[in-house]
Design a protein around this motif. Structure first.
Motif, short mmCIF file in Angstrom:
data_model
loop_
_atom_site.label_atom_id
_atom_site.label_comp_id
_atom_site.label_asym_id
_atom_site.label_seq_id
_atom_site.Cartn_x
_atom_site.Cartn_y
_atom_site.Cartn_z
N LYS A 223 0.84 -1.19 0.00
CA LYS A 223 0.00 0.00 0.00
C LYS A 223 0.88 1.25 0.00
O LYS A 223 1.92 1.26 0.67
N PRO A 224 0.47 2.29 -0.71
CA PRO A 224 -0.72 2.36 -1.57
C PRO A 224 -0.58 1.46 -2.78
O PRO A 224 0.50 1.36 -3.36
N PHE A 225 -1.67 0.83 -3.17
CA PHE A 225 -1.67 -0.13 -4.25
C PHE A 225 -2.06 0.57 -5.55
O PHE A 225 -3.11 1.19 -5.65
N ARG A 226 -1.18 0.51 -6.52
CA ARG A 226 -1.40 1.07 -7.85
C ARG A 226 -1.81 2.55 -7.83
O ARG A 226 -2.87 2.93 -8.33
N PRO A 227 -0.99 3.41 -7.27
CA PRO A 227 -1.32 4.84 -7.34
C PRO A 227 -1.25 5.34 -8.77
O PRO A 227 -0.45 4.88 -9.58
N MET A 228 -2.10 6.31 -9.10
CA MET A 228 -2.16 6.83 -10.46
C MET A 228 -2.86 8.18 -10.47
O MET A 228 -3.33 8.65 -9.43
N HIS A 229 -2.95 8.79 -11.65
CA HIS A 229 -3.65 10.06 -11.87
C HIS A 229 -3.06 11.14 -10.96
O HIS A 229 -3.74 11.81 -10.19
N PHE A 230 -1.76 11.34 -11.13
CA PHE A 230 -1.01 12.18 -10.20
C PHE A 230 -1.15 13.68 -10.47
O PHE A 230 -0.95 14.48 -9.56
N TYR A 231 -1.41 14.05 -11.70
CA TYR A 231 -1.25 15.45 -12.10
C TYR A 231 -2.57 16.20 -12.15
O TYR A 231 -3.65 15.63 -12.30
N ASP A 232 -2.45 17.51 -12.02
CA ASP A 232 -3.56 18.44 -12.18
C ASP A 232 -2.97 19.69 -12.84
O ASP A 232 -1.75 19.78 -13.01
N GLU A 233 -3.81 20.62 -13.21
CA GLU A 233 -3.27 21.85 -13.76
C GLU A 233 -4.12 23.04 -13.35
O GLU A 233 -5.29 22.90 -13.01
N GLN A 234 -3.49 24.21 -13.35
CA GLN A 234 -4.18 25.45 -13.01
C GLN A 234 -3.80 26.54 -13.99
O GLN A 234 -2.68 26.56 -14.51
N ARG A 235 -4.75 27.45 -14.18
CA ARG A 235 -4.54 28.59 -15.06
C ARG A 235 -4.38 29.86 -14.22
O ARG A 235 -4.95 29.98 -13.14
N LEU A 236 -3.64 30.82 -14.76
CA LEU A 236 -3.42 32.07 -14.05
C LEU A 236 -3.29 33.21 -15.04
O LEU A 236 -2.44 33.17 -15.94
N LEU A 237 -4.14 34.23 -14.89
CA LEU A 237 -3.97 35.47 -15.64
C LEU A 237 -2.92 36.31 -14.94
O LEU A 237 -2.99 36.55 -13.72
N LEU A 238 -1.92 36.76 -15.67
CA LEU A 238 -0.77 37.44 -15.08
C LEU A 238 -1.04 38.91 -14.79
O LEU A 238 -0.24 39.56 -14.10
N GLY A 239 -2.11 39.49 -15.33
CA GLY A 239 -2.44 40.87 -15.03
C GLY A 239 -1.88 41.88 -16.01
O GLY A 239 -2.28 43.06 -16.00
N LYS A 240 -0.94 41.49 -16.82
CA LYS A 240 -0.38 42.35 -17.86
C LYS A 240 0.24 41.47 -18.93
O LYS A 240 0.41 40.26 -18.73
N THR A 241 0.55 42.06 -20.04
CA THR A 241 1.17 41.32 -21.14
C THR A 241 2.68 41.43 -21.04
O THR A 241 3.23 42.54 -20.93
N TYR A 242 3.35 40.27 -21.06
CA TYR A 242 4.80 40.21 -21.04
C TYR A 242 5.31 39.86 -22.43
O TYR A 242 4.60 39.26 -23.25
N ARG A 243 6.55 40.21 -22.68
CA ARG A 243 7.13 40.06 -24.01
C ARG A 243 7.89 38.75 -24.14
O ARG A 243 8.28 38.14 -23.14
N ALA A 244 8.13 38.37 -25.37
CA ALA A 244 9.03 37.25 -25.62
C ALA A 244 10.38 37.55 -24.98
O ALA A 244 10.89 38.67 -25.06
N GLY A 245 10.95 36.55 -24.33
CA GLY A 245 12.22 36.72 -23.63
C GLY A 245 12.08 36.98 -22.15
O GLY A 245 13.05 36.81 -21.39
N ASP A 246 10.89 37.40 -21.70
CA ASP A 246 10.67 37.57 -20.28
C ASP A 246 10.63 36.20 -19.60
O ASP A 246 10.32 35.18 -20.22
N LYS A 247 10.95 36.20 -18.30
CA LYS A 247 11.18 34.94 -17.60
C LYS A 247 10.13 34.71 -16.51
O LYS A 247 9.99 35.53 -15.59
N VAL A 248 9.42 33.61 -16.64
CA VAL A 248 8.41 33.20 -15.67
C VAL A 248 9.06 32.17 -14.75
O VAL A 248 9.47 31.10 -15.20
N ARG A 249 9.13 32.52 -13.46
CA ARG A 249 9.76 31.61 -12.50
C ARG A 249 8.69 31.05 -11.56
O ARG A 249 7.88 31.80 -10.99
N LEU A 250 8.69 29.75 -11.40
CA LEU A 250 7.81 29.04 -10.47
C LEU A 250 8.67 28.56 -9.31
O LEU A 250 9.61 27.79 -9.52
N THR A 251 8.35 29.00 -8.09
CA THR A 251 9.18 28.71 -6.93
C THR A 251 8.33 28.10 -5.83
O THR A 251 7.25 28.62 -5.50
#
Length: 668
Positions: free
Chosen positions: A186-214
């Motif tokens: 146990k746990p026996f055969r764990p699965m379906h691990f992932y989920d996802e979320q959306r986020l509006l950033l509040g402004k438009t960023y340009r190509a080359g800008d860096k989004v960091r997830l911490t």
């Protein structure tokens, strides 16, 4: 599909897989953006799959001080369910940083965090910054992830076997025939691990800008796994001035009060007044079905208009067996004549489904809808994104995003005719991504075209169960996990026979050809299964590309108890490219025949044709014959994949050939 095989197992396969190309590095050591589609170079899948508004970037190609996990295709592991079979694991204080390849004001993060010790999920923060600026906090959750045990699965990691009498391949036994019943880990055969979320950033960023997830210091989770980031430039909200605006009927855009009755009133008024219904930006609480017929409902866009509901337990089961209800837009039941002229667009549906109960009607869209359209919706956390019970005709499903389902994304269950599913993006289903299931009544004249299906955690990317004159074309299917594969043609689950024709044209599969845990063998990236009837319709498999298949590219199979009853014939493969197989190009485990023309293969790990037939091994040769129509070139470690001496029915049977992991796909 919502009915799955009744057995499951965990005997998996770890394969040493070729790593994707490393990220390019700029002069300061940061990663230049690596854009992929289904974790592949976009050039390899050009013209296949959905044309979407977002850009995909895999975490393993970004800058990080975390740890890359994978590659691994073993079921019940975090990397196996990740896009491209790799992800990045972060602990407290660690980050992954993406360089935007184009302007964006919104992101989607696909992630996994641990379950609670006794199930039910936890929440944990993830900090989002752009160019080191102001911090936004995503609250991640595992409440909609982490299933365990045998079908229909459990949310409890400490549960004993749900079906002690089922075959369990971990012990190679039938538990009811042993004393004592085998102990499971146990746990026996764990699965379906992932989920996802959306986020509006509040402004438009340009190509080359860096989004960091911490992961912030002191986070309550031991680890956070980041699979990928989708970035998007979302347009302004859609406005419809001349309409039945739901706010005028008492709908609450803050989500504090239930708005179901207000939507019903707006729909009734719109039908009397010949107006459309408009749902402006906001989050609207809806905890039951909204019945739709002869009505157009428009939102401001799926990023702005969100219809969100709780799953509600019913005091007594409904006549259809449901024990819960929840948010969903439903056409009238087909037995009551169904609905027609329904047009839904521009909003999100967010459910609250955390367990699989097949009798529950807790789907995002349901019922019967003829002469109708569904366009531009975003659906998550329902049981099935869209489930249709016919008879019904002429439904157009386009440009939708369906993610994080407990079961299928879209299922034409029975009697659906002359309908199209096109340009939809599907990720992380708990069963078939797209299915036509002709139970009781044939599905006829339907088309699945230019859709992307990624990481179904159970069953297949695209599955066709019986039916007449249907088409599967120009789709992209990647990373199926277990008990299914990329494209499936099955005579099973009580489906009507295949009749007329079935066209499977110009599709691409990637990292399919999965391990069948019940049979303890590898499947094909495309596989045909004659379990309940012969498969003998005119089936044309033309212009498809099978890339980096874990086992076989093509499989034709029956089941042992019926191996002498049913056959597969009249299947024609043409203009096909096979780039990389762990085992064979073709595995035949059934009686019957198929023809091959201009099927080119390379990086084939085992004998080109693994021809076991029905395992009777008569002296005249295999019960399955292959017809060479010319132009079948290339091969692998054992020479030409379709060697002359194999034709038409030489027995070349190796029940479980060794796996040779192929190199990563490349331009042909």
């Amino acid at each position: 599909m919502a009915v799955a095989a009744v057995t499951a197992a965990t005997v998996g396969l770890s394969v040493a897989l070729a790593a994707p190309a490393l990220a390019n590095r700029g002069p300061n050591g940061s990663a230049a953006p690596v854009v992929t589609r289904a974790a592949l170079a976009p050039s390899l899948v050009a013209g296949r799959g959905a044309d979407v508004d977002f850009v995909e970037q895999e975490a393993e190609n970004a800058t990080t001080n975390g740890t890359t996990i994978g590659p691994d295709r073993t079921a019940y592991t975090l990397p196996a369910e990740a896009s491209g079979r790799k992800a990045v694991k972060l602990t407290s204080g660690q980050y992954v940083e993406f360089t935007l390849p184009s302007a964006a004001n919104a992101i989607t993060v696909r992630y996994s965090i641990p379950d609670a010790p006794d199930g039910g999920g936890i929440t944990a923060p993830l900090n989002v910054t752009v160019n080191g600026g102001a911090k936004k906090v995503m609250t991640l959750t595992s409440q909609y992830a982490w299933l365990y045990n045998q079908y229909q699965f459990s949310n409890n990691p400490n549960a004993d076997l749900l079906h002690p009498d089922w075959w369990i391949t971990e012990c190679a036994c039938v538990p009811s025939a042993t004393t004592p019943t085998p102990t499971i880990t146990k746990p026996f055969r764990p699965m379906h691990f992932y989920d996802e979320q959306r986020l509006l950033l509040g402004k438009t960023y340009r190509a080359g800008d860096k989004v960091r997830l911490t992961v912030p210091a002191g986070s309550n989770t031991a680890s956070t796994v980041i699979d990928l980031l989708d970035s998007e430039l979302v347009g302004a909200p859609h406005v419809r001035l001349l309409a039945a605006n739901v706010l005028a009927f008492g709908a609450d855009p803050s989500g504090r009060r239930d708005s179901a009755d207000a939507l019903d009133k707006a729909i009734a008024f719109a039908k009397r007044s010949h107006l459309k219904v408009y749902i402006p930006p906001g989050t609207y609480q809806v905890n039951r079905h909204i019945i739709v017929d002869n009505v157009t409902i428009e939102g401001a866009g799926s990023w702005y208009t969100i219809i969100k509901g709780r799953e509600v337990a019913l005091s007594t089961p409904a006549p259809d067996g449901s024990v819960h209800t929840g948010v969903g837009f439903y056409g009238k039941d087909a037995a009551a004549g169904g609905s027609k002229d329904v047009h839904l667009s521009g909003f999100a549906i967010e459910g609250d489904v955390r367990e699989r109960i097949d009798t529950d009607q807790v789907n995002g869209i349901g019922g019967a809808m003829s002469n109708s359209t569904i366009d531009g919706l975003h659906i998550r956390h329902t049981k099935v994104g869209m489930w249709f019970d016919g008879p019904m005709t002429n439904l157009r499903i386009t440009n939708n995003v369906i993610v994080d389902q407990i079961a299928d994304a879209i299922n034409f269950h029975t009697g659906v005719t002359n309908s199209v599913v096109s340009n939809n993006f599907i990720r992380n289903t708990g069963d078939d991504g797209l299915a036509m299931w002709a139970e009781k009544t044939a599905n006829t004249g339907n088309t699945f075209d230019h859709n992307t299906v990624q990481t179904p955690t159970l069953a297949n990317g695209i599955a066709i169960y019986g039916g007449t004159d249907n088409t599967v074309s120009n789709n992209l299917v990647a990373d199926p996990i277990r008990e299914g594969s990329g494209i499936h043609v099955g005579s099973r689950f009580g489906a009507e026979a295949f009749t007329g024709h079935l066209w499977i044209k110009n599709n691409t599969t990637a990292r399919a050809g999965t391990y069948e845990l019940n049979w303890n063998i590898g499947l094909g990236a495309i596989w045909f299964y004659a379990l309940e009837k012969n498969i003998d319709a005119d089936i044309q498999v033309v212009g498809n590309n099978f890339l980096d298949s874990t086992y076989n590219a093509i499989m034709l199979v029956s089941d042992w108890p019926v191996k002498d009853l049913y056959s597969i014939t009249n299947v024609h493969f043409k203009d096909t490219k096979v780039d990389g197989t762990g085992t064979s190009v073709v595995s035949a485990r059934v009686k019957g025949s198929a023809s091959f023309e201009n099927v080119d293969a390379r990086n084939v790990g085992a004998v080109g044709v693994n021809n076991c037939g029905s395992f009777n091994f008569p002296p005249t040769g295999s019960e399955f014959s292959l017809t060479d129509l010319g132009g079948n070139d290339g091969g692998g470690t054992t020479g030409p994949w379709l060697a002359p001496w194999e034709l038409p029915n030489t027995i070349t049977c190796d029940d479980r050939p060794p796996v040779v992991a192929p190199p990563a796909p490349s331009a042909w």
